[in-house]
Design a protein around this motif. Sequence first.
Motif, PDB file in Angstrom:
ATOM      1  N   LYS A  79      44.990  32.563  34.158  1.00 52.11           N
ATOM      2  CA  LYS A  79      43.641  32.619  33.953  1.00 52.11           C
ATOM      3  C   LYS A  79      43.082  31.255  34.230  1.00 52.11           C
ATOM      4  O   LYS A  79      41.804  31.209  34.720  1.00 52.11           O
ATOM      5  N   ASP A  80      43.707  30.313  34.047  1.00 53.17           N
ATOM      6  CA  ASP A  80      42.907  28.927  34.349  1.00 53.17           C
ATOM      7  C   ASP A  80      42.752  28.773  35.951  1.00 53.17           C
ATOM      8  O   ASP A  80      41.588  28.217  36.321  1.00 53.17           O
ATOM      9  N   ARG A  81      43.603  29.177  36.566  1.00 51.35           N
ATOM     10  CA  ARG A  81      43.571  28.901  37.975  1.00 51.35           C
ATOM     11  C   ARG A  81      42.149  29.961  38.538  1.00 51.35           C
ATOM     12  O   ARG A  81      41.768  29.499  39.147  1.00 51.35           O
ATOM     13  N   LEU A  82      42.360  31.149  37.921  1.00 53.65           N
ATOM     14  CA  LEU A  82      41.066  31.853  38.402  1.00 53.65           C
ATOM     15  C   LEU A  82      39.718  31.422  37.857  1.00 53.65           C
ATOM     16  O   LEU A  82      38.587  31.290  38.665  1.00 53.65           O
ATOM     17  N   GLU A  83      39.873  30.809  36.493  1.00 55.83           N
ATOM     18  CA  GLU A  83      38.565  30.068  36.272  1.00 55.83           C
ATOM     19  C   GLU A  83      37.933  28.944  37.045  1.00 55.83           C
ATOM     20  O   GLU A  83      36.822  28.755  37.221  1.00 55.83           O
ATOM     21  N   SER A  84      39.204  28.172  37.446  1.00 54.27           N
ATOM     22  CA  SER A  84      38.866  27.022  38.335  1.00 54.27           C
ATOM     23  C   SER A  84      38.361  27.468  39.604  1.00 54.27           C
ATOM     24  O   SER A  84      37.376  26.922  40.058  1.00 54.27           O
ATOM     25  N   GLY A  85      39.098  28.555  40.236  1.00 50.18           N
ATOM     26  CA  GLY A  85      38.484  29.255  41.528  1.00 50.18           C
ATOM     27  C   GLY A  85      37.217  29.493  41.388  1.00 50.18           C
ATOM     28  O   GLY A  85      36.220  29.463  42.193  1.00 50.18           O
ATOM     29  N   VAL A  86      36.524  30.334  40.280  1.00 49.92           N
ATOM     30  CA  VAL A  86      35.374  30.973  39.841  1.00 49.92           C
ATOM     31  C   VAL A  86      34.494  29.652  39.814  1.00 49.92           C
ATOM     32  O   VAL A  86      33.318  29.725  40.226  1.00 49.92           O
ATOM     33  N   ALA A  87      34.825  28.817  39.063  1.00 50.04           N
ATOM     34  CA  ALA A  87      34.193  27.621  38.675  1.00 50.04           C
ATOM     35  C   ALA A  87      33.656  26.813  40.297  1.00 50.04           C
ATOM     36  O   ALA A  87      32.670  26.379  40.411  1.00 50.04           O
ATOM     37  N   LYS A  88      34.755  26.575  40.979  1.00 48.04           N
ATOM     38  CA  LYS A  88      34.704  26.138  42.396  1.00 48.04           C
ATOM     39  C   LYS A  88      33.637  26.860  43.233  1.00 48.04           C
ATOM     40  O   LYS A  88      33.066  26.439  43.962  1.00 48.04           O
ATOM     41  N   SER A 371      33.358  39.034  46.786  1.00 44.19           N
ATOM     42  CA  SER A 371      34.103  39.815  46.115  1.00 44.19           C
ATOM     43  C   SER A 371      35.327  39.396  45.359  1.00 44.19           C
ATOM     44  O   SER A 371      35.450  39.857  44.204  1.00 44.19           O
ATOM     45  N   GLU A 372      35.724  38.392  46.011  1.00 40.66           N
ATOM     46  CA  GLU A 372      36.952  37.762  44.981  1.00 40.66           C
ATOM     47  C   GLU A 372      36.331  37.042  43.928  1.00 40.66           C
ATOM     48  O   GLU A 372      36.914  37.272  42.744  1.00 40.66           O
ATOM     49  N   GLY A 377      36.574  37.388  38.013  1.00 33.62           N
ATOM     50  CA  GLY A 377      35.791  37.338  37.023  1.00 33.62           C
ATOM     51  C   GLY A 377      36.231  38.444  36.081  1.00 33.62           C
ATOM     52  O   GLY A 377      36.491  38.419  34.870  1.00 33.62           O
ATOM     53  N   ALA A 378      36.587  39.805  36.662  1.00 34.31           N
ATOM     54  CA  ALA A 378      37.157  41.002  35.998  1.00 34.31           C
ATOM     55  C   ALA A 378      38.520  40.534  35.323  1.00 34.31           C
ATOM     56  O   ALA A 378      38.807  40.960  34.272  1.00 34.31           O
ATOM     57  N   ALA A 379      39.153  39.866  36.415  1.00 35.59           N
ATOM     58  CA  ALA A 379      40.682  39.524  35.998  1.00 35.59           C
ATOM     59  C   ALA A 379      40.654  38.412  34.869  1.00 35.59           C
ATOM     60  O   ALA A 379      41.613  38.675  33.708  1.00 35.59           O
TER      61      ALA A 379
END
Length: 503
Positions: A79-88, A371-372, A377-379
């Motif tokens: 989750k942190d990795r995805l949040e970091s990706g979304v933040a980036k 799209s990612e 975000g959904a993930a």
Amino acid sequence: ALVSVAGFFLKDVPDLAEDVAENMKFHMAFVHMAVTEASVVFLERDRRYNYTTPKSYLELIALYKSLLQGKRDELRGAKDRLESGVAKIAQASAQVADLQVNLKQEQIVVEQKKAATDALIVNIGKEKAVVDEAVESSREDEEACSIMQADVSAFQEECENDLKAAEPVIAEAEAALNSLDKKSLGELKSFGSPAAEVVQVASACIVLTAPGGKIPKDLSWNAGKKMMNNVDQFLQGLIRFDKDNLPENCCAAVEKSFLSNPNFNPDYIRNKSGAAAGLCGWVVNICKYFRIYQVVAPKRAALAEANKKLEAANKKLAGIRAKVKELQDRVESLEEGLMKATEDKNNAIAQAEKTQKKADLADRLVNGLSSENARWGAAIEEFGVMEEKLVGDVLISSSFVSYVGPFSTYFRDLLLNQKWVPDIVERAIPMTEGFSLLDMLSDDSSRARWANQGLPTDPLSIENGAIMTNAARWSLMIDPQLQGINWILNREQEAGLKIIQLS
């Protein structure tokens, strides 16, 4: 007792709701009792023994706590990795907007630099035209001054040559005076009735030295003796005689009355008197000099006027040269400014191009990951839901690992789907709908690796592999077909497994 033990150990599990923990301790006790009951049926049906001990129950609780923490850490890490990706991605989007703003500002600067450079080029063109005109104008003055300088130099050389012609005459006049002395002049003055040529010499001296050019009527020998009355004064007067300003009428009178006489020469008169011969030489050479000077004097005046004009022309030319130099320096300064402005313009263009390229790359990245971004975000939201339901998923998984190893497929299904899952649902313990036990205890890559290492791919073998890799204790394998031992050997070969005894 089982409920109390479970409650004691579950109270330090973080992020566990009180009502859920209350239901979980009863479910754990139910799991243990259900396995005990299933062991009796297992013995009656398959003639196999399975024992449940307090140690088994404690291992269930310990495995649940460790597995729950591990799965939470794993889920939170993802989750942190995805949040970091979304933040980036959001940061990149903001940077794209900032870059677009910067690009607009830089493009404005580029246009300003271009306009300034173009204006400078036009200005330099105008200044160069002025300089070229001034240079062309000065070229005419340069040529005029050069011609004037050449004329003046030639005229000056002519005057100097004329004056050189007078030098021998002056030298002879001075030599004639040097031949005179007080004694010889005193001797000449003592003559009572000298020869006519001697009298003519005295008369010529009277005429030449006549004050203001007024020739006296008395040119007799007595007048001559009177002129020489003070010998020293007479001699000094001759030495200081202003030969340049000799009255023209005096010179003409001497030439007409005396120099026209062929016997009026120093060589002839020297036989009469040495002093008279010296005075005769002086008179002859003074007249010669005056006639030469009459030719040279106008030339010298003209030369002075020419030099004056040349000086004025040179002064004018110097002013023109200074003005041209000033204009040339200004053009040079403008050209240096143009080089600097061009460099600034090129730097601004390069910076704008760099910003444009960076903005394009960032925009492509953001668009490519749009799209990612939505999927991540959904993930993230899904991970939040999954974390809430981990308490039930891990409870089922840890019960399975702790107890079902000895059982066959039938009893495993009986315990899992007919006993434990219904009890969790009934007690409202959060659990994922359609929960997959194997997905909790392993993943696709692990199962594929097990298959490559020799583990059979039937469901029972895969479940056994999941139990062995998640159990806290070393598993006791009943392996009559040696499938398990081959898998262990291949699996642990890279870890440096040493076989002490194979039996």
